[in-house]
Design a protein around this motif. Structure first.
Motif, mmCIF file in Angstrom:
data_model
loop_
_atom_site.group_PDB
_atom_site.id
_atom_site.type_symbol
_atom_site.label_atom_id
_atom_site.label_comp_id
_atom_site.label_asym_id
_atom_site.label_seq_id
_atom_site.Cartn_x
_atom_site.Cartn_y
_atom_site.Cartn_z
ATOM 1 N N GLU A 267 0.827 -1.116 -0.053
ATOM 2 C CA GLU A 267 -0.081 -0.010 0.113
ATOM 3 C C GLU A 267 1.091 1.357 0.047
ATOM 4 N N LEU A 268 2.013 1.212 0.648
ATOM 5 C CA LEU A 268 2.925 2.460 0.682
ATOM 6 C C LEU A 268 3.322 2.577 -0.823
ATOM 7 N N SER A 269 3.604 1.485 -1.596
ATOM 8 C CA SER A 269 3.921 1.656 -2.966
ATOM 9 C C SER A 269 2.928 2.213 -3.952
ATOM 10 N N LEU A 270 1.637 1.817 -3.556
ATOM 11 C CA LEU A 270 0.445 2.234 -4.199
ATOM 12 C C LEU A 270 0.274 3.900 -4.048
ATOM 13 N N LEU A 271 0.538 4.213 -2.758
ATOM 14 C CA LEU A 271 0.279 5.645 -2.692
ATOM 15 C C LEU A 271 1.375 6.331 -3.323
ATOM 16 N N SER A 272 2.814 5.833 -3.372
ATOM 17 C CA SER A 272 3.679 6.483 -3.859
ATOM 18 C C SER A 272 3.621 6.484 -5.299
ATOM 19 N N HIS A 273 3.265 5.479 -5.882
ATOM 20 C CA HIS A 273 3.084 5.424 -7.518
ATOM 21 C C HIS A 273 2.028 6.274 -7.974
ATOM 22 N N HIS A 274 0.880 6.400 -7.009
ATOM 23 C CA HIS A 274 0.007 7.279 -7.584
ATOM 24 C C HIS A 274 -0.118 8.761 -7.332
ATOM 25 N N GLY A 275 0.989 9.152 -6.518
ATOM 26 C CA GLY A 275 1.019 10.490 -6.192
ATOM 27 C C GLY A 275 0.177 11.185 -5.146
ATOM 28 N N ALA A 276 -0.530 9.998 -4.380
ATOM 29 C CA ALA A 276 -1.427 10.572 -3.433
ATOM 30 C C ALA A 276 -0.800 11.351 -2.181
ATOM 31 N N ALA A 277 -1.748 11.798 -1.388
ATOM 32 C CA ALA A 277 -1.309 12.480 -0.276
ATOM 33 C C ALA A 277 -1.922 11.985 0.977
ATOM 34 N N VAL A 278 -1.284 12.090 2.245
ATOM 35 C CA VAL A 278 -1.712 11.609 3.387
ATOM 36 C C VAL A 278 -1.549 12.722 4.334
ATOM 37 N N SER A 279 -2.914 12.625 5.103
ATOM 38 C CA SER A 279 -2.830 13.242 6.233
ATOM 39 C C SER A 279 -2.413 12.685 7.560
ATOM 40 N N TYR A 280 -1.266 12.985 8.169
ATOM 41 C CA TYR A 280 -0.435 12.123 9.316
ATOM 42 C C TYR A 280 -1.055 12.865 10.582
ATOM 43 N N ASN A 281 -1.775 12.155 11.285
ATOM 44 C CA ASN A 281 -2.565 12.739 12.291
ATOM 45 C C ASN A 281 -2.184 12.040 13.887
ATOM 46 N N PRO A 282 -0.985 12.468 14.369
ATOM 47 C CA PRO A 282 -0.483 11.766 15.299
ATOM 48 C C PRO A 282 -1.247 11.774 16.678
ATOM 49 N N VAL A 283 -1.931 12.915 16.974
ATOM 50 C CA VAL A 283 -2.634 12.994 18.256
ATOM 51 C C VAL A 283 -3.874 12.160 18.211
ATOM 52 N N ALA A 284 -4.333 11.997 16.672
ATOM 53 C CA ALA A 284 -5.793 11.093 16.684
ATOM 54 C C ALA A 284 -5.068 9.865 17.094
ATOM 55 N N SER A 285 -4.008 9.285 16.596
ATOM 56 C CA SER A 285 -3.246 8.022 16.829
ATOM 57 C C SER A 285 -3.134 7.714 18.276
ATOM 58 N N SER A 286 -2.798 8.771 19.112
ATOM 59 C CA SER A 286 -2.479 8.896 20.475
ATOM 60 C C SER A 286 -3.799 8.638 21.226
ATOM 61 N N TRP A 287 -4.809 9.366 20.861
ATOM 62 C CA TRP A 287 -5.992 9.124 21.512
ATOM 63 C C TRP A 287 -7.037 8.112 21.235
ATOM 64 N N LYS A 288 -7.069 7.407 20.017
ATOM 65 C CA LYS A 288 -7.978 6.384 19.577
ATOM 66 C C LYS A 288 -7.381 5.637 18.581
ATOM 67 N N GLY A 289 -6.149 5.680 18.020
ATOM 68 C CA GLY A 289 -5.798 4.876 16.962
ATOM 69 C C GLY A 289 -5.111 3.235 17.382
ATOM 70 N N ASN A 290 -4.955 2.705 16.388
ATOM 71 C CA ASN A 290 -4.436 1.195 16.354
ATOM 72 C C ASN A 290 -3.082 1.486 16.054
ATOM 73 N N ALA A 291 -2.419 2.504 15.486
ATOM 74 C CA ALA A 291 -1.221 2.447 14.954
ATOM 75 C C ALA A 291 -0.908 3.908 14.711
ATOM 76 N N VAL A 292 0.212 4.176 14.216
ATOM 77 C CA VAL A 292 0.923 5.539 13.851
ATOM 78 C C VAL A 292 1.266 5.201 12.566
ATOM 79 N N ALA A 293 0.834 6.399 11.662
ATOM 80 C CA ALA A 293 1.439 6.319 10.175
ATOM 81 C C ALA A 293 2.784 6.293 10.151
ATOM 82 N N PRO A 294 3.568 5.703 9.354
ATOM 83 C CA PRO A 294 4.866 5.651 9.383
ATOM 84 C C PRO A 294 5.567 6.950 8.420
ATOM 85 N N ALA A 295 5.280 8.101 8.887
ATOM 86 C CA ALA A 295 5.454 9.336 8.311
ATOM 87 C C ALA A 295 6.660 9.768 7.683
#
Ligand SMILES: [Zn+2]
Length: 462
Positions: A267-295
């Motif tokens: 999926e990292l490769s798919l995002l990169s290949h297609h030029g997509a953007a990601v919103s990295y939301n570290p506080v949301a991860s801390s408060w309610k997440g299962n993981a942290v995006a590997p920003a």
């Protein structure tokens, strides 16, 4: 003349002690603001010579920096903030959707105004709203933006599953109107959204993505945020949420994927290949997440990234601190990476890169000639930054929003020392206190966790 009075002028020549350009605090620079834009940026002497009609406003012990960009927020959910504390994932089902459906037009307007004001106080001059379901919600945000004066990427939600063909046709025509209505607005930039891929058919995902691509606007979707949603997607469609978008041919540079925390190597490769953007939301991860995006890994792979609050708390400095800290805890520690991107990475992600993720590179995100004058004046005459050895990184680790002396959007001074100059924020807050209690009581909200005090009493049997 005092600084506050001086900054109210429509044309300004500012000469701060430092100007943050390319994430680097630079001394002896000056900027000119005319008609809402930076019209000249450069060495102070040269700028003064080129603009003899203006008198320089000297700003000793001040840093001028670009305003932060929040690439993921929900402006109409601000009544509920602390209701989500301690809640297991997928809070939207139990809290946000029931709450939003029970807000009156006045509540929506107050929520949006409160959230926009909080964002501006925290140094965000641009906020991306991830979508509101009702036209009343869109109207509320539109009004809040004009009162508060924040820049907003405003999304209309386009779902089709569970809708009649007539409702779908209505949604599609509303979406087209939304894109045209805000195409040349100064502070509102249009966007379309599908809350999660499972809310739309492949056809709708494809249609909306391509509509956004043609219009050059972001397509906002929550993607791979929680284990529950990944599992549901696998069971229902045999694919993970990002794979659903890819399969529907709805994955391209228009995508602004919120969270992207549960991400496989392919999926990292798919995002990169297609030029997509990601919103990295570290506080949301801390408060309610299962993981942290590997920003950091995403950035190295060429994936475009911005930072988002997801409506948790709107403090830009605490967000960049959390962004760095979360990468250090989840990735840096295990491999002895003590730098984790250094300070500049998080400043870039919160400003210029965030603008790119929001499709606003040509509008905002940097202090550069031609861009909108969306900026913050920071008081650096504080003990936390004394002595100063690395101001860029100190902004990430040591600075705080109390240091934000002035917030300007489109060249207009919107906040001075945290408060607006042209509207009554305290009266708005009094109305919120009165109305929020009734609104929350009326909504069929299902909380799993108790308050902190109730949790304590369970432990101590008090
Ligand atoms: Zn969200």
């Amino acid at each position: 003349m005092d600084t506050l009075h001086s900054l109210k002028a429509s044309s300004l020549l500012l000469q701060p002690q430092f100007t943050l350009i390319n994430e680097t605090p630079q001394p002896n620079m000056a900027v000119v603001i005319r008609d809402g834009r930076f019209t000249d940026v450069g060495p102070a002497e040269a700028v003064a010579l080129r603009n003899p009609d203006l008198t320089a406003i000297e700003l000793p012990q001040r840093l001028l920096m670009p305003g932060f960009i929040d690439t993921h927020n929900h402006l109409t959910q601000s009544y509920g903030k602390a209701l989500a504390f301690g809640e297991p994932s997928e809070i939207f089902k139990r809290i946000w959707v029931p709450l939003e459906q029970h807000l009156t037009e006045e509540d929506l307007m107050l929520s949006a105004q409160l959230a926009s004001f909080e964002a501006l106080r925290g140094g965000f001059t641009t906020v991306c709203d991830a979508g509101t379901r009702s036209s009343a919600g869109l109207q509320a945000i539109d009004e809040a933006v004009s009162t508060v004066g924040i820049r907003c990427v405003l999304a209309q939600i386009c779902h089709d599953l569970g809708q009649t063909p007539e409702q779908v046709r209505h949604t599609e025509s509303q979406a087209q109107q939304h894109l045209s209505r805000y195409a040349s607005h100064t502070l509102i930039h249009p966007s379309l959204a599908i809350a999660i891929p499972e809310a739309a058919s492949d056809g709708m995902l494809h249609h909306v993505a391509h509509q956004c691509r043609e219009a050059g606007v972001p397509f906002q979707v929550h993607v791979n945020e929680h284990m529950a949603s990944v599992e549901r997607s696998l069971v229902a469609r045999g694919r993970r949420p990002l794979e659903v978008l890819h399969h529907a041919d709805a994955l391209g540079p228009e995508l602004l994927a919120a969270h992207m925390t549960l991400v496989t190597p392919s999926e990292l490769s798919l995002l990169s290949h297609h030029g997509a953007a990601v919103s990295y939301n570290p506080v949301a991860s801390s408060w309610k997440g299962n993981a942290v995006a590997p920003a950091l890994q995403m950035h190295v792979m060429g994936i475009r990234l911005g930072l988002g609050t997801d409506g948790t708390r709107s403090d830009g400095f605490r967000l960049i601190d959390a962004a760095e800290t979360a990468q250090r805890f989840t990735l840096g520690m295990a491999v002895g990476d003590f730098s984790v991107g250094a300070g500049w990475t998080w400043l870039a992600m919160a400003s210029a890169w965030g603008a790119d993720a929001a499709h606003l590179s040509n509008v905002t995100g940097r202090i550069a000639t031609g861009l909108a004058a969306d900026c913050l004046l920071i008081d650096i005459d504080v003990p936390e930054l004394t002595p100063s050895w690395d101001l860029g990184w100190e902004l990430v680790r040591l600075a705080h929003s109390r240091q934000i002396e002035a917030v300007m959007v489109q060249g207009q001074l919107r906040l001075w020392q945290g408060w607006p100059l042209d509207w009554d924020a305290r009266a708005m807050m009094a109305r919120v206190r009165k109305r929020a209690e009734a609104a929350v009581r009326a909504a069929p909200i299902q909380r799993i966790h108790s308050t902190s005090a109730q949790a304590r009493s369970k432990v101590f049997k008090l």
